[in-house]
Design a protein around this motif. Structure first.
Motif, PDB file in Angstrom:
ATOM      1  N   LEU A  19       0.871  -1.164   0.000  1.00 35.78           N
ATOM      2  CA  LEU A  19       0.000   0.000   0.000  1.00 35.78           C
ATOM      3  C   LEU A  19       0.913   1.221   0.000  1.00 35.78           C
ATOM      4  O   LEU A  19       1.532   1.536   1.010  1.00 35.78           O
ATOM      5  CB  LEU A  19      -0.912  -0.022   1.226  1.00 35.78           C
ATOM      6  CG  LEU A  19      -1.830   1.170   1.439  1.00 35.78           C
ATOM      7  CD1 LEU A  19      -2.759   1.362   0.248  1.00 35.78           C
ATOM      8  CD2 LEU A  19      -2.626   0.992   2.719  1.00 35.78           C
ATOM      9  N   GLU A  21       0.188   4.581  -0.930  1.00 35.96           N
ATOM     10  CA  GLU A  21      -0.369   5.823  -0.367  1.00 35.96           C
ATOM     11  C   GLU A  21      -1.876   5.850  -0.535  1.00 35.96           C
ATOM     12  O   GLU A  21      -2.413   5.350  -1.520  1.00 35.96           O
ATOM     13  CB  GLU A  21       0.307   7.024  -1.034  1.00 35.96           C
ATOM     14  CG  GLU A  21      -0.564   7.923  -1.818  1.00 35.96           C
ATOM     15  CD  GLU A  21       0.163   9.074  -2.499  1.00 35.96           C
ATOM     16  OE1 GLU A  21       0.042  10.198  -2.007  1.00 35.96           O
ATOM     17  OE2 GLU A  21       0.795   8.837  -3.530  1.00 35.96           O
ATOM     18  N   TRP A  22      -2.543   6.418   0.448  1.00 36.99           N
ATOM     19  CA  TRP A  22      -3.971   6.700   0.337  1.00 36.99           C
ATOM     20  C   TRP A  22      -4.116   8.026  -0.394  1.00 36.99           C
ATOM     21  O   TRP A  22      -3.441   8.993  -0.066  1.00 36.99           O
ATOM     22  CB  TRP A  22      -4.616   6.793   1.718  1.00 36.99           C
ATOM     23  CG  TRP A  22      -4.794   5.459   2.381  1.00 36.99           C
ATOM     24  CD1 TRP A  22      -4.011   4.925   3.346  1.00 36.99           C
ATOM     25  CD2 TRP A  22      -5.816   4.502   2.108  1.00 36.99           C
ATOM     26  NE1 TRP A  22      -4.475   3.677   3.696  1.00 36.99           N
ATOM     27  CE2 TRP A  22      -5.592   3.398   2.945  1.00 36.99           C
ATOM     28  CE3 TRP A  22      -6.904   4.462   1.236  1.00 36.99           C
ATOM     29  CZ2 TRP A  22      -6.407   2.268   2.936  1.00 36.99           C
ATOM     30  CZ3 TRP A  22      -7.716   3.335   1.227  1.00 36.99           C
ATOM     31  CH2 TRP A  22      -7.471   2.265   2.070  1.00 36.99           C
ATOM     32  N   PHE A  37      -6.408   4.688  -3.717  1.00 39.90           N
ATOM     33  CA  PHE A  37      -5.082   4.441  -3.165  1.00 39.90           C
ATOM     34  C   PHE A  37      -4.146   3.943  -4.250  1.00 39.90           C
ATOM     35  O   PHE A  37      -4.587   3.493  -5.306  1.00 39.90           O
ATOM     36  CB  PHE A  37      -5.123   3.452  -1.982  1.00 39.90           C
ATOM     37  CG  PHE A  37      -5.596   2.060  -2.319  1.00 39.90           C
ATOM     38  CD1 PHE A  37      -4.699   1.063  -2.668  1.00 39.90           C
ATOM     39  CD2 PHE A  37      -6.934   1.737  -2.238  1.00 39.90           C
ATOM     40  CE1 PHE A  37      -5.134  -0.226  -2.954  1.00 39.90           C
ATOM     41  CE2 PHE A  37      -7.388   0.453  -2.511  1.00 39.90           C
ATOM     42  CZ  PHE A  37      -6.477  -0.533  -2.871  1.00 39.90           C
ATOM     43  N   PRO A  62      -0.166   3.007   4.997  1.00 39.03           N
ATOM     44  CA  PRO A  62       0.699   2.902   3.819  1.00 39.03           C
ATOM     45  C   PRO A  62       2.126   2.563   4.205  1.00 39.03           C
ATOM     46  O   PRO A  62       2.541   2.745   5.350  1.00 39.03           O
ATOM     47  CB  PRO A  62       0.614   4.291   3.180  1.00 39.03           C
ATOM     48  CG  PRO A  62       0.148   5.201   4.254  1.00 39.03           C
ATOM     49  CD  PRO A  62      -0.637   4.370   5.221  1.00 39.03           C
TER      50      PRO A  62
END
Length: 76
Positions: A19, A21-22, A37, A62
């Motif tokens: 993950l 980044e949002w 995301f 993240p």
């Protein structure tokens, strides 16, 4: 009704992804079909679209690697 945001399988052999980044903050408004995301896999970086519209509740942070199918957050 809350909708789970799961880490998708983007390739045939993909079993996990990072993950990155949002793109919508926790408590922010997600819009169905808009980028939600960024996900890094072995071969690429992809933006994943929101499956529904509503308020985003982030569960996973993240910078970590998660298995395909992991619930990353919810949209309420």
């Amino acid at each position: 009704m809350a909708v789970d945001i799961i880490l998708p399988k983007l390739g045939f052999s993909m079993t996990e992804g990072q993950l990155a980044e949002w793109l919508v903050p926790d408590g922010g408004q997600a819009v169905e079909g808009e980028p939600l995301f960024s996900l890094e896999s072995d071969k690429s970086v992809n933006e994943v679209e929101a499956p529904a519209s509503g308020t985003l509740r982030i569960i996973k942070e993240p910078g970590e690697t998660y298995e395909v199918g992991t619930v990353l957050g919810t949209i309420e």
